[in-house]
Design an enzyme around this catalytic site. Structure first.
Site, PDB file in Angstrom:
ATOM      1  N   GLU A  74       0.834  -1.210   0.000  1.00 45.67           N
ATOM      2  CA  GLU A  74       0.000   0.000   0.000  1.00 45.67           C
ATOM      3  C   GLU A  74       0.868   1.260   0.000  1.00 45.67           C
ATOM      4  O   GLU A  74       0.619   2.201  -0.764  1.00 45.67           O
ATOM      5  CB  GLU A  74      -0.949  -0.023   1.199  1.00 45.67           C
ATOM      6  CG  GLU A  74      -1.983  -1.136   1.061  1.00 45.67           C
ATOM      7  CD  GLU A  74      -2.754  -1.443   2.322  1.00 45.67           C
ATOM      8  OE1 GLU A  74      -3.576  -2.362   2.269  1.00 45.67           O
ATOM      9  OE2 GLU A  74      -2.535  -0.793   3.359  1.00 45.67           O
ATOM     10  N   CYS A  77      -7.418   0.189   3.749  1.00 45.35           N
ATOM     11  CA  CYS A  77      -7.239  -1.059   4.503  1.00 45.35           C
ATOM     12  C   CYS A  77      -7.694  -0.884   5.959  1.00 45.35           C
ATOM     13  O   CYS A  77      -8.844  -0.542   6.192  1.00 45.35           O
ATOM     14  CB  CYS A  77      -5.773  -1.474   4.402  1.00 45.35           C
ATOM     15  SG  CYS A  77      -5.416  -3.179   4.787  1.00 45.35           S
ATOM     16  N   HIS A 128     -10.961  -2.299   4.934  1.00 45.17           N
ATOM     17  CA  HIS A 128     -10.735  -3.743   4.798  1.00 45.17           C
ATOM     18  C   HIS A 128     -11.894  -4.512   5.441  1.00 45.17           C
ATOM     19  O   HIS A 128     -12.377  -4.126   6.505  1.00 45.17           O
ATOM     20  CB  HIS A 128      -9.413  -4.113   5.486  1.00 45.17           C
ATOM     21  CG  HIS A 128      -8.961  -5.490   5.154  1.00 45.17           C
ATOM     22  ND1 HIS A 128      -9.449  -6.609   5.793  1.00 45.17           N
ATOM     23  CD2 HIS A 128      -8.092  -5.932   4.221  1.00 45.17           C
ATOM     24  CE1 HIS A 128      -8.884  -7.688   5.265  1.00 45.17           C
ATOM     25  NE2 HIS A 128      -8.050  -7.303   4.313  1.00 45.17           N
TER      26      HIS A 128
END
Ligand SMILES: *[C@@H]1O[C@H](CO)[C@@H](O)[C@H](O)[C@H]1NC(C)=O
Length: 323
Positions: A7, A94, A115
Site C-alpha cells: 500500500e 485497509c 478492509h
C-alpha cells in the site's frame, strides 16, 4: 513499523509517476521502517519535518500494527485534521479508515470503506462495501489489492482523468481490463513438498512495486523469501526513488540454493542486474539444476542475454492471479 508495504509503495510510486512531489514520512524515531510483511523501507523524512508544510494530499496506508502507530502519532493527527478542516484531499486504505481516521473523528459526515476485517468497526450507516469510495475530500479503499485503484483515484483528483487513464494503462493495472492474459506459453509442471526458498535480487533502479508486491504476497503465502542487493550497499534506490533495504548481499545470498529466483523489472535496475557476475552464475546453476527462475516486466531480457530464456514469463497484470 507494520505499515502494509504494498500500500505504501504503490501509492508513492503511482503518484510519482504522475508527477507528484511525494514525501514518504516515518512516524517512528528512525527513518528505517520494517513493514508488515518484513520489507525494510527507508522514509524520505521524519514526520516532524512535515508539521508546518501544506500538502495537496495526505494519504495513509494500512497494515497492522502500522495503522495503530499512525493513529498514535500526534504530529500526523494534527496534520491530517488540518488537512480535513482546510478542505484539502486526504485518504486512508485497509485498516487505516477504521483504526486511524475514526478515532480522530475524520470519518464524520463521510461515506467510507475499509478492509473487510474492520468493516464492523465502521458506523453502519456510513459504511460502503466498495473498493474505492470518494466522499468529498476523503477517499478510502479496502486493501493491498485495491491500492492501484486508490492511487489512481488520487491521480485523477489531482491531475485529471486522462493522466490517471494513461498511467493505469502503462502499468497494466488488472482493473483496467486491457491486458488480462492467463494463458501460459511453455507450460511447466512444478511443485514443492517443503517450504519453498525464493531469491529476489534487486539493484538501484529496480521497480519498487514489483519487488514489494512479489515479496509481500509470497511471504503471506509463507514462502521463505530472501531479498538480495547486487549493489555494494544493502540499501538500494528503486526506479521511483523508494529506498529499500535488502535482507542480504548477493554474495552472501549465493551461498544458498533456491527453489525459485525471480527478477524484478525497472529498466535501469534490469541493466544493473544484468551486469552482476554473481547473479549470472547463480542463474546458470539454477537452470542446470532444473530449478525455477523467472522475471517480470523487462527483466526476462536478462535471461535472454544469458541464454536462459525458456521458462516462466510473468507480467505485472499476472501478479495477483499467479500468487
Ligand atoms: C545505489 O544506491 C545507493 C543508495 O541507496 C548509493 O549509495 C549507491 O552509490 C548507488 N550505486 C550506484 C552504483 O549507483
Amino acid at each position: 513499523m507494520g505499515t502494509e508495504e504494498m500500500e505504501a509503495v504503490i501509492l508513492v510510486d503511482v503518484l510519482r509517476r504522475a508527477g507528484a512531489d511525494v514525501l514518504m514520512a516515518s512516524v517512528e524515531t528512525d527513518l528505517v521502517v520494517e513493514a508488515s510483511s518484513g520489507t525494510k523501507l527507508v522514509a524520505d523524512v521524519g514526520i516532524d519535518a512535515c508539521a508546518d508544510e501544506v500538502f495537496d494530499l495526505v494519504a495513509l496506508p494500512g497494515g497492522m500494527p502500522g495503522s495503530v502507530r499512525l493513529r498514535d502519532c500526534e504530529v500526523l493527527r494534527k496534520i491530517t485534521i488540518k488537512q480535513a478542516e482546510e478542505k484539502r484531499l486526504y485518504g486512508a486504505i485497509c485498516a487505516a479508515p477504521a483504526v486511524t481516521l475514526m478515532p480522530w473523528g475524520l470519518h464524520k459526515r463521510k461515506q467510507i470503506t475499509c478492509h473487510p476485517a474492520f468493516m464492523d468497526k465502521l458506523p453502519t450507516f456510513r459504511a460502503v462495501k466498495s473498493n474505492i469510495q470518494v466522499s468529498g475530500e476523503l477517499t478510502t479503499s479496502r486493501g493491498p489489492g485495491t491500492t492501484f485503484e486508490f492511487a489512481l483515484s488520487f491521480v485523477e483528483q489531482l491531475f485529471g482523468g486522462d493522466v490517471a487513464e494513461d498511467i493505469g494503462r502503462k502499468l497494466l493495472v488488472p482493473a483496467h481490463g486491457c491486458c488480462q492474459r492467463k494463458e501460459e506459453h511453455n507450460k511447466v509442471e512444478w511443485f514443492f513438498d517443503q517450504t519453498p526458498d525464493v531469491l529476489v535480487p534487486i539493484a538501484n533502479g529496480s521497480e519498487e512495486m514489483e519487488v514489494v508486491m512479489l515479496v509481500d504476497i509470497l511471504r503471506r503465502a509463507k514462502v521463505n523469501v530472501v531479498v538480495a542487493s547486487i549493489e555494494k550497499t544493502k540499501q538500494i534506490i528503486a526506479s521511483q526513488k523508494t529506498k529499500i533495504i535488502a535482507d542480504t548481499s548477493i554474495m552472501d545470498a549465493s551461498k544458498s540454493t533456491y527453489d525459485l529466483i525471480i527478477l524484478p523489472g525497472g529498466t535501469a535496475g534490469v541493466e544493473r542486474l544484468q551486469k552482476s557476475r554473481i547473479l549470472k552464475k547463480l542463474l546458470r546453476e539454477q537452470m542446470e539444476a532444473g530449478r525455477g527462475y523467472g522475471g517480470i516486466c523487462s527483466s526476462p531480457t536478462i535471461l535472454h542475454k544469458h541464454g536462459l530464456l525458456k521458462v516462466i514469463f510473468f507480467g505485472l497484470e499476472n501478479m495477483f492471479s499467479k500468487f
